[in-house]
Design a protein around this motif. Structure first.
Motif, PDB file in Angstrom:
ATOM      1  N   GLN A 230      22.375   8.589 -15.494  1.00  0.00           N
ATOM      2  CA  GLN A 230      22.282   9.780 -16.331  1.00  0.00           C
ATOM      3  C   GLN A 230      20.842  10.147 -16.683  1.00  0.00           C
ATOM      4  OE1 GLN A 230      25.246  11.416 -16.976  1.00  0.00           O
ATOM      5  NE2 GLN A 230      26.025   9.785 -15.650  1.00  0.00           N
ATOM      6  N   LEU A 231      19.935   9.206 -16.525  1.00  0.00           N
ATOM      7  CA  LEU A 231      18.549   9.429 -16.928  1.00  0.00           C
ATOM      8  C   LEU A 231      17.790  10.261 -15.893  1.00  0.00           C
ATOM      9  CD1 LEU A 231      17.541   5.891 -18.232  1.00  0.00           C
ATOM     10  CD2 LEU A 231      17.839   7.947 -19.617  1.00  0.00           C
ATOM     11  N   PRO A 232      17.002  11.228 -16.318  1.00  0.00           N
ATOM     12  CA  PRO A 232      16.174  11.978 -15.376  1.00  0.00           C
ATOM     13  C   PRO A 232      14.999  11.133 -14.900  1.00  0.00           C
ATOM     14  CG  PRO A 232      15.710  12.657 -17.620  1.00  0.00           C
ATOM     15  CD  PRO A 232      16.879  11.718 -17.703  1.00  0.00           C
ATOM     16  N   GLU A 233      14.693  11.239 -13.633  1.00  0.00           N
ATOM     17  CA  GLU A 233      13.560  10.494 -13.083  1.00  0.00           C
ATOM     18  C   GLU A 233      12.259  11.161 -13.494  1.00  0.00           C
ATOM     19  OE1 GLU A 233      13.442   8.429  -9.030  1.00  0.00           O
ATOM     20  OE2 GLU A 233      12.253  10.235  -8.680  1.00  0.00           O
ATOM     21  N   GLN A 234      11.340  10.372 -14.035  1.00  0.00           N
ATOM     22  CA  GLN A 234      10.046  10.895 -14.456  1.00  0.00           C
ATOM     23  C   GLN A 234       8.946  10.619 -13.446  1.00  0.00           C
ATOM     24  OE1 GLN A 234       9.407   9.200 -18.396  1.00  0.00           O
ATOM     25  NE2 GLN A 234      10.347  11.006 -19.332  1.00  0.00           N
ATOM     26  N   GLU A 235       9.078   9.517 -12.749  1.00  0.00           N
ATOM     27  CA  GLU A 235       8.025   9.121 -11.809  1.00  0.00           C
ATOM     28  C   GLU A 235       8.610   8.177 -10.776  1.00  0.00           C
ATOM     29  OE1 GLU A 235       3.719   6.735 -11.861  1.00  0.00           O
ATOM     30  OE2 GLU A 235       5.008   6.747 -13.633  1.00  0.00           O
ATOM     31  N   SER A 236       8.137   8.256  -9.544  1.00  0.00           N
ATOM     32  CA  SER A 236       8.523   7.294  -8.520  1.00  0.00           C
ATOM     33  C   SER A 236       7.462   7.259  -7.433  1.00  0.00           C
ATOM     34  CB  SER A 236       9.892   7.641  -7.912  1.00  0.00           C
ATOM     35  OG  SER A 236       9.822   8.837  -7.175  1.00  0.00           O
ATOM     36  N   PHE A 237       7.348   6.129  -6.783  1.00  0.00           N
ATOM     37  CA  PHE A 237       6.427   6.008  -5.652  1.00  0.00           C
ATOM     38  C   PHE A 237       6.934   4.909  -4.733  1.00  0.00           C
ATOM     39  CE2 PHE A 237       4.751   3.340  -9.044  1.00  0.00           C
ATOM     40  CZ  PHE A 237       4.475   2.147  -8.406  1.00  0.00           C
ATOM     41  N   VAL A 238       6.505   4.983  -3.477  1.00  0.00           N
ATOM     42  CA  VAL A 238       6.940   4.031  -2.461  1.00  0.00           C
ATOM     43  C   VAL A 238       5.721   3.353  -1.866  1.00  0.00           C
ATOM     44  CG1 VAL A 238       8.207   3.716  -0.299  1.00  0.00           C
ATOM     45  CG2 VAL A 238       8.946   5.470  -1.923  1.00  0.00           C
ATOM     46  N   GLU A 239       5.838   2.046  -1.671  1.00  0.00           N
ATOM     47  CA  GLU A 239       4.784   1.249  -1.038  1.00  0.00           C
ATOM     48  C   GLU A 239       5.417   0.416   0.072  1.00  0.00           C
ATOM     49  OE1 GLU A 239       1.972   0.005  -4.735  1.00  0.00           O
ATOM     50  OE2 GLU A 239       3.960  -0.924  -4.675  1.00  0.00           O
ATOM     51  N   SER A 240       4.566  -0.073   0.964  1.00  0.00           N
ATOM     52  CA  SER A 240       5.054  -1.006   1.972  1.00  0.00           C
ATOM     53  C   SER A 240       3.977  -2.027   2.279  1.00  0.00           C
ATOM     54  CB  SER A 240       5.450  -0.267   3.262  1.00  0.00           C
ATOM     55  OG  SER A 240       4.307   0.301   3.886  1.00  0.00           O
ATOM     56  N   VAL A 241       4.413  -3.173   2.787  1.00  0.00           N
ATOM     57  CA  VAL A 241       3.494  -4.221   3.200  1.00  0.00           C
ATOM     58  C   VAL A 241       3.777  -4.538   4.648  1.00  0.00           C
ATOM     59  CG1 VAL A 241       5.017  -6.059   2.372  1.00  0.00           C
ATOM     60  CG2 VAL A 241       2.592  -6.526   2.722  1.00  0.00           C
ATOM     61  N   GLN A 242       2.724  -4.638   5.445  1.00  0.00           N
ATOM     62  CA  GLN A 242       2.831  -4.943   6.854  1.00  0.00           C
ATOM     63  C   GLN A 242       2.865  -6.440   7.049  1.00  0.00           C
ATOM     64  OE1 GLN A 242       2.914  -2.379   9.146  1.00  0.00           O
ATOM     65  NE2 GLN A 242       3.186  -3.705  10.919  1.00  0.00           N
ATOM     66  N   LEU A 243       3.886  -6.945   7.703  1.00  0.00           N
ATOM     67  CA  LEU A 243       4.026  -8.385   7.924  1.00  0.00           C
ATOM     68  C   LEU A 243       3.226  -8.776   9.166  1.00  0.00           C
ATOM     69  CD1 LEU A 243       7.864  -8.716   7.264  1.00  0.00           C
ATOM     70  CD2 LEU A 243       5.992  -9.241   5.679  1.00  0.00           C
ATOM     71  N   VAL A 244       1.959  -9.089   8.944  1.00  0.00           N
ATOM     72  CA  VAL A 244       1.089  -9.462  10.048  1.00  0.00           C
ATOM     73  C   VAL A 244       0.970 -10.982  10.094  1.00  0.00           C
ATOM     74  CG1 VAL A 244      -0.240  -7.331   9.961  1.00  0.00           C
ATOM     75  CG2 VAL A 244      -0.961  -9.272   8.574  1.00  0.00           C
ATOM     76  N   ALA A 245       0.737 -11.526  11.260  1.00  0.00           N
ATOM     77  CA  ALA A 245       0.596 -12.953  11.410  1.00  0.00           C
ATOM     78  C   ALA A 245      -0.729 -13.430  10.818  1.00  0.00           C
ATOM     79  CB  ALA A 245       0.669 -13.340  12.889  1.00  0.00           C
ATOM     80  N   ILE A 246      -0.705 -14.640  10.281  1.00  0.00           N
ATOM     81  CA  ILE A 246      -1.932 -15.205   9.723  1.00  0.00           C
ATOM     82  C   ILE A 246      -2.916 -15.530  10.830  1.00  0.00           C
ATOM     83  CG2 ILE A 246      -2.863 -17.172   8.408  1.00  0.00           C
ATOM     84  CD1 ILE A 246      -0.225 -17.341   6.975  1.00  0.00           C
TER      85      ILE A 246
ATOM     86  N   ARG B 253       0.842  -1.189   0.000  1.00  0.00           N
ATOM     87  CA  ARG B 253       0.000   0.000   0.000  1.00  0.00           C
ATOM     88  C   ARG B 253       0.881   1.245   0.000  1.00  0.00           C
ATOM     89  NH1 ARG B 253      -2.681  -3.839   3.034  1.00  0.00           N
ATOM     90  NH2 ARG B 253      -4.897  -4.126   2.505  1.00  0.00           N
ATOM     91  N   PRO B 254       0.422   2.304  -0.662  1.00  0.00           N
ATOM     92  CA  PRO B 254       1.230   3.530  -0.727  1.00  0.00           C
ATOM     93  C   PRO B 254       1.605   4.031   0.662  1.00  0.00           C
ATOM     94  CG  PRO B 254      -0.642   3.659  -2.215  1.00  0.00           C
ATOM     95  CD  PRO B 254      -0.865   2.436  -1.375  1.00  0.00           C
ATOM     96  N   THR B 255       2.808   4.561   0.785  1.00  0.00           N
ATOM     97  CA  THR B 255       3.252   5.127   2.054  1.00  0.00           C
ATOM     98  C   THR B 255       4.102   6.365   1.814  1.00  0.00           C
ATOM     99  OG1 THR B 255       4.494   4.686   4.099  1.00  0.00           O
ATOM    100  CG2 THR B 255       5.292   3.628   2.103  1.00  0.00           C
ATOM    101  N   THR B 256       3.991   7.304   2.715  1.00  0.00           N
ATOM    102  CA  THR B 256       4.853   8.485   2.684  1.00  0.00           C
ATOM    103  C   THR B 256       5.712   8.548   3.943  1.00  0.00           C
ATOM    104  OG1 THR B 256       3.089   9.824   3.688  1.00  0.00           O
ATOM    105  CG2 THR B 256       3.232   9.807   1.274  1.00  0.00           C
ATOM    106  N   GLU B 257       5.560   7.551   4.792  1.00  0.00           N
ATOM    107  CA  GLU B 257       6.246   7.553   6.081  1.00  0.00           C
ATOM    108  C   GLU B 257       7.469   6.647   6.112  1.00  0.00           C
ATOM    109  OE1 GLU B 257       3.320   6.491   8.938  1.00  0.00           O
ATOM    110  OE2 GLU B 257       2.127   8.324   8.656  1.00  0.00           O
ATOM    111  N   GLU B 258       7.631   5.813   5.091  1.00  0.00           N
ATOM    112  CA  GLU B 258       8.748   4.880   5.079  1.00  0.00           C
ATOM    113  C   GLU B 258       9.542   5.027   3.785  1.00  0.00           C
ATOM    114  OE1 GLU B 258       7.798   0.932   7.225  1.00  0.00           O
ATOM    115  OE2 GLU B 258       6.012   1.408   6.049  1.00  0.00           O
ATOM    116  N   SER B 259      10.801   4.669   3.861  1.00  0.00           N
ATOM    117  CA  SER B 259      11.656   4.729   2.675  1.00  0.00           C
ATOM    118  C   SER B 259      12.803   3.741   2.853  1.00  0.00           C
ATOM    119  CB  SER B 259      12.200   6.138   2.461  1.00  0.00           C
ATOM    120  OG  SER B 259      12.996   6.541   3.576  1.00  0.00           O
TER     121      SER B 259
END
Length: 274
Positions: free
Chosen positions: A258-274, A139-145
């Motif tokens: 050398q290439l300019p970045e056009q787009e980027s995004f960060v996601e994360s997955v929470q490792l929850v127990a089954i 899922r998208p995140t802005t808090e982790e990198s």
């Protein structure tokens, strides 16, 4: 540097490592057989790359949560654009002739499904989530990198591997290459999935997917980026000291830098127990 206990794996073309709660595997074998190529082409509806390692894979599995991510060639090719305008923006002097030739070469097994497609095989594939728990989604995140500083540290590398998923020379017009690189250190692991495209005298394109996990942390981070520029622009960046040496244009790491970045995004997955 101390870290979780680990055990290396080496069995019939499969190498990897068990470390902490993770099993990481990289499997390499030969290119697909003619029968497998026929089946793959028919299923995908497009001529497939010249060198297709359809049985190669990289996988990471978190045993406690059931999270599992795989990187394979055929799911990546399934994301190649097949719309009627898929390659209109990329032209070479004999693109039509090339397309017709590739289509004819595969007509025996895809007669009923040949259609326009992006002949550069550009794919924004970022891995196949085959987790046993449907809740384990990125899922998208802005808090982790990604912790770049940790990756820069000279920690010992417990496991490293590179894997080619597919490669095509685009009828001598350039190259399209999808690869994985994986390294595991005592405190983290890092994966780079890279699609690298060079269309001679036209453009360069790099789609990168980076996977990072600090061992023991509750999340896995995925960063996706797009970089693109004209062939002329990147060629002009070759240092003058190189003279007529164009070998840097074959180096995906140098080209990407050398290439300019056009787009980027960060996601994360929470490792929850089954």
């Amino acid at each position: 540097m101390s870290g979780p206990t680990h055990k290396l794996i080496n069995n019939n073309g499969t190498k990897g490592i068990d470390i902490g709660d993770w099993t990481i595997l990289s499997h390499k074998t030969s290119i697909l057989s003619s029968n497998e190529i026929d089946t793959a082409s028919a299923d995908l509806g497009i001529p497939i790359p010249e060198m297709i390692f359809g049985n190669n894979y990289l996988s990471i599995e978190h045993k406690k949560s059931g999270f599992k991510l795989e990187f394979k060639a055929l799911p990546a090719l399934a994301m190649v654009d097949q719309s009627s305008t898929s390659s209109d923006h990329i032209k070479v002097s004999y693109a039509r002739e090339w397309f017709d030739k590739r289509s004819m070469a595969n007509q025996e097994h895809i007669t009923d499904v040949v259609k326009p497609y992006d002949w550069t095989y550009s794919t924004r594939y970022s891995g196949s989530n085959v987790s046993t728990n449907n809740a384990l989604e990125f899922r998208p995140t802005t808090e982790e990198s990604i912790d770049i500083e940790q990756l820069k540290r000279p920690d010992p590398i417990l496991f490293y591997d590179e894997n080619i998923l597919f490669e095509d020379e685009l009828a001598d017009n350039g190259t399209a290459l999808l690869t994985t690189k994986m390294r595991v250190m005592p405190g983290c692991f890092f994966i780079l999935l890279r699609f690298f495209l060079r269309v001679d005298d036209v453009l360069f394109r790099v789609y990168d997917t980076r996977i990072y996990h600090r061992l023991g942390a509750p999340t896995v981070i995925r960063e996706c980026s797009t970089r693109e520029s004209s062939y002329k622009d990147i060629r002009s960046r070759i240092p003058r000291s190189k003279g007529d040496d164009l070998s840097l244009l074959l180096d995906s790491n140098w080209v990407s830098s050398q290439l300019p970045e056009q787009e980027s995004f960060v996601e994360s997955v929470q490792l929850v127990a089954i």
